[in-house]
Write a protein that holds these residues in place. Structure first.
Motif, PDB file in Angstrom:
ATOM      1  N   HIS A 175      44.655  49.275  28.550  1.00 42.31           N
ATOM      2  CA  HIS A 175      43.948  48.006  28.680  1.00 42.31           C
ATOM      3  C   HIS A 175      44.522  47.184  29.835  1.00 42.31           C
ATOM      4  CE1 HIS A 175      41.181  45.042  27.266  1.00 42.31           C
ATOM      5  NE2 HIS A 175      42.067  44.227  26.711  1.00 42.31           N
ATOM      6  N   GLY A 176      45.841  47.177  29.949  1.00 44.20           N
ATOM      7  CA  GLY A 176      46.481  46.454  31.038  1.00 44.20           C
ATOM      8  C   GLY A 176      46.174  47.059  32.396  1.00 44.20           C
ATOM      9  N   ALA A 177      46.154  48.390  32.482  1.00 42.62           N
ATOM     10  CA  ALA A 177      45.822  49.050  33.740  1.00 42.62           C
ATOM     11  C   ALA A 177      44.389  48.740  34.161  1.00 42.62           C
ATOM     12  CB  ALA A 177      46.021  50.559  33.606  1.00 42.62           C
ATOM     13  N   LEU A 178      43.478  48.738  33.199  1.00 42.70           N
ATOM     14  CA  LEU A 178      42.083  48.409  33.500  1.00 42.70           C
ATOM     15  C   LEU A 178      41.945  46.952  33.931  1.00 42.70           C
ATOM     16  CD1 LEU A 178      40.390  50.261  30.499  1.00 42.70           C
ATOM     17  CD2 LEU A 178      40.351  50.948  32.899  1.00 42.70           C
ATOM     18  N   PHE A 179      42.714  46.078  33.302  1.00 43.93           N
ATOM     19  CA  PHE A 179      42.686  44.670  33.691  1.00 43.93           C
ATOM     20  C   PHE A 179      43.173  44.496  35.126  1.00 43.93           C
ATOM     21  CE2 PHE A 179      44.883  40.534  33.981  1.00 43.93           C
ATOM     22  CZ  PHE A 179      43.825  39.684  33.691  1.00 43.93           C
ATOM     23  N   LEU A 180      44.250  45.182  35.486  1.00 43.94           N
ATOM     24  CA  LEU A 180      44.768  45.075  36.841  1.00 43.94           C
ATOM     25  C   LEU A 180      43.799  45.640  37.866  1.00 43.94           C
ATOM     26  CD1 LEU A 180      48.522  46.008  36.336  1.00 43.94           C
ATOM     27  CD2 LEU A 180      47.609  43.779  36.999  1.00 43.94           C
ATOM     28  N   SER A 181      43.149  46.746  37.553  1.00 41.75           N
ATOM     29  CA  SER A 181      42.186  47.324  38.489  1.00 41.75           C
ATOM     30  C   SER A 181      41.023  46.379  38.748  1.00 41.75           C
ATOM     31  CB  SER A 181      41.666  48.660  37.959  1.00 41.75           C
ATOM     32  OG  SER A 181      40.842  48.474  36.805  1.00 41.75           O
ATOM     33  N   MET A 182      40.778  45.468  37.807  1.00 43.59           N
ATOM     34  CA  MET A 182      39.705  44.490  37.939  1.00 43.59           C
ATOM     35  C   MET A 182      40.188  43.196  38.592  1.00 43.59           C
ATOM     36  SD  MET A 182      37.497  42.826  34.788  1.00 43.59           S
ATOM     37  CE  MET A 182      38.975  42.019  34.132  1.00 43.59           C
ATOM     38  N   ARG A 183      41.470  42.869  38.464  1.00 40.58           N
ATOM     39  CA  ARG A 183      41.957  41.549  38.860  1.00 40.58           C
ATOM     40  C   ARG A 183      42.735  41.526  40.175  1.00 40.58           C
ATOM     41  NH1 ARG A 183      41.700  37.398  38.996  1.00 40.58           N
ATOM     42  NH2 ARG A 183      43.474  36.344  38.062  1.00 40.58           N
ATOM     43  N   VAL A 184      43.195  42.672  40.656  1.00 44.01           N
ATOM     44  CA  VAL A 184      43.942  42.683  41.911  1.00 44.01           C
ATOM     45  C   VAL A 184      43.190  43.510  42.941  1.00 44.01           C
ATOM     46  CG1 VAL A 184      46.134  42.415  40.694  1.00 44.01           C
ATOM     47  CG2 VAL A 184      45.337  44.697  41.279  1.00 44.01           C
ATOM     48  N   GLU A 185      43.662  43.460  44.172  1.00 49.52           N
ATOM     49  CA  GLU A 185      43.018  44.192  45.263  1.00 49.52           C
ATOM     50  C   GLU A 185      44.025  45.114  45.943  1.00 49.52           C
ATOM     51  OE1 GLU A 185      41.220  41.476  47.980  1.00 49.52           O
ATOM     52  OE2 GLU A 185      39.415  41.198  46.753  1.00 49.52           O
ATOM     53  N   GLY A 186      43.483  45.984  46.793  1.00 48.21           N
ATOM     54  CA  GLY A 186      44.333  46.820  47.620  1.00 48.21           C
ATOM     55  C   GLY A 186      44.879  48.034  46.904  1.00 48.21           C
ATOM     56  N   GLU A 187      46.018  48.514  47.405  1.00 43.96           N
ATOM     57  CA  GLU A 187      46.628  49.717  46.877  1.00 43.96           C
ATOM     58  C   GLU A 187      47.043  49.555  45.418  1.00 43.96           C
ATOM     59  OE1 GLU A 187      48.144  53.399  46.286  1.00 43.96           O
ATOM     60  OE2 GLU A 187      46.848  52.700  47.913  1.00 43.96           O
ATOM     61  N   LEU A 188      47.447  48.360  45.032  1.00 44.11           N
ATOM     62  CA  LEU A 188      47.833  48.131  43.635  1.00 44.11           C
ATOM     63  C   LEU A 188      46.654  48.353  42.698  1.00 44.11           C
ATOM     64  CD1 LEU A 188      49.948  47.277  41.568  1.00 44.11           C
ATOM     65  CD2 LEU A 188      49.346  44.893  42.023  1.00 44.11           C
TER      66      LEU A 188
END
Length: 340
Positions: A175-188
């Motif tokens: 869930h956290g990984a999916l949230f980050l893929s939606m909320r941050v940009e770039g290589e992260l």
């Protein structure tokens, strides 16, 4: 609908909201130890949850307060029998707050590393222990005629309960990984998406094993029979859809599908309990139910008026904060923020 049933539903909704919202906070905290490649990316991860994590914890406080007022015997039995695990959850949440809030005030790299470790441990421990606790509530624990938990700490650490902790940890991390893929940009963001894709398979294996054993280990077997009901099937479909959306690079839809799995899974647990609030492994005559564990009707009426007045305000404020901070976190935005 009587007041006892209504308050059971409200408490179930509060815990469901807590696991959905705090779940991605836990996941980000767990991934914080492994995912970022440099200092800026660590700042991006903290900024992604920064405006939300403390408000998300309010759901737990509200759920605990509602349980205490509406079902005091449920609250007493749960918090006395599960004292150590719940105490560790509270300590871990406090430790996480210390790690998040004090990091920006530390001047040495070593001190900041200690804060990062507190952030990680304060996310990992609750993610695991909540799975253990919910599994034991649904599975059943020894409760006698006086509504007293008669087991020990080892009673709560059965193999099935520990599997529940593994499941919750994997699902929250996903869930956290999916949230980050939606909320941050770039290589992260790309790294978060790849991590989510890799986590999906062990999470699916653990969830499948947990669900199959659940028909033998928990009260869900007697309520649903051999054929799963609509809600469990919807949870399976949402989890499969999550995998499809991850591969399709649809970050928002992948997050929504993964979150729906958490929501539906929590609802299935509470639906399986109802009308019980805790199951006694000593016999159904000792089960705590919404009838024998509830407060007086007058107390439930007063609480309902308060909830109907304040809850819409709280929900509106939290929705507003998510709308205000809806933009993705970028390296540039973090670097500019750090320059002021």
């Amino acid at each position: 609908m009587d007041l006892e049933t209504l308050w059971f539903i409200l408490i179930a909704l509060l815990f469901t909201g807590y696991f959905f919202l705090e779940g991605f906070d836990f996941g980000v905290g767990i991934l914080y130890r492994f995912l970022p490649g440099d200092r800026t990316e660590r700042s991006m991860m903290r900024s992604a949850i920064g405006p939300h994590w403390d408000a998300n914890e309010v759901w737990l406080i509200t759920a605990g307060g509602a349980m205490f007022a509406a079902f005091p015997d449920w609250y007493a039995t749960l918090f006395s029998g599960f004292y150590l695990p719940l105490f560790l959850i509270v300590v871990a949440l406090i430790v996480r707050i210390v790690g998040i809030e004090l990091r920006g005030k530390m001047f040495s790299e070593r001190s900041r590393s200690w804060c990062d470790a507190l952030f990680f441990l304060g996310s990992l421990l609750p993610a695991f222990l909540w799975g253990v606790a919910i599994t034991n509530i649904v599975r059943g624990v020894p409760i006698d005629a006086s509504m007293t938990y008669t087991g020990t700490l080892l009673t709560l650490l059965s193999p099935y309960a520990l599997l529940g902790g593994v499941v919750s940890t994997l699902v929250f991390t996903l869930h956290g990984a999916l949230f980050l893929s939606m909320r941050v940009e770039g290589e992260l963001a790309e790294r978060a998406r790849r991590t989510a894709r890799s986590l999906w398979w062990p999470a699916a294996l653990a969830l499948g094993t947990f669900a199959l054993l659940g028909y033998r280990e928990t009260v869900l077997f007697e309520r649903m029979g051999l054929v799963p009901g609509t809600l469990p099937l919807m949870a399976v479909l949402s989890f499969v859809a999550c995998y499809v959306f991850i591969h399709a690079r649809k970050a928002v839809w992948a997050f929504a599908s993964g979150g729906a799995t958490i929501v539906l899974g929590t609802v299935v647990a509470f639906e399986g309990l109802f009308p019980r609030v805790m199951v006694s492994s000593l016999g159904p005559q000792y089960d705590l139910t919404i009838r024998n564990a509830s407060s007086s009707e007058y107390t439930l009426q007063v609480m309902l008026l308060v909830a109907l007045t304040l809850l819409p305000l709280v929900l509106g404020y939290q929705a507003w904060t998510y709308w205000i901070f809806r933009q993705r976190v970028t390296r540039r935005s973090v670097e500019l923020e750090g320059s002021h």
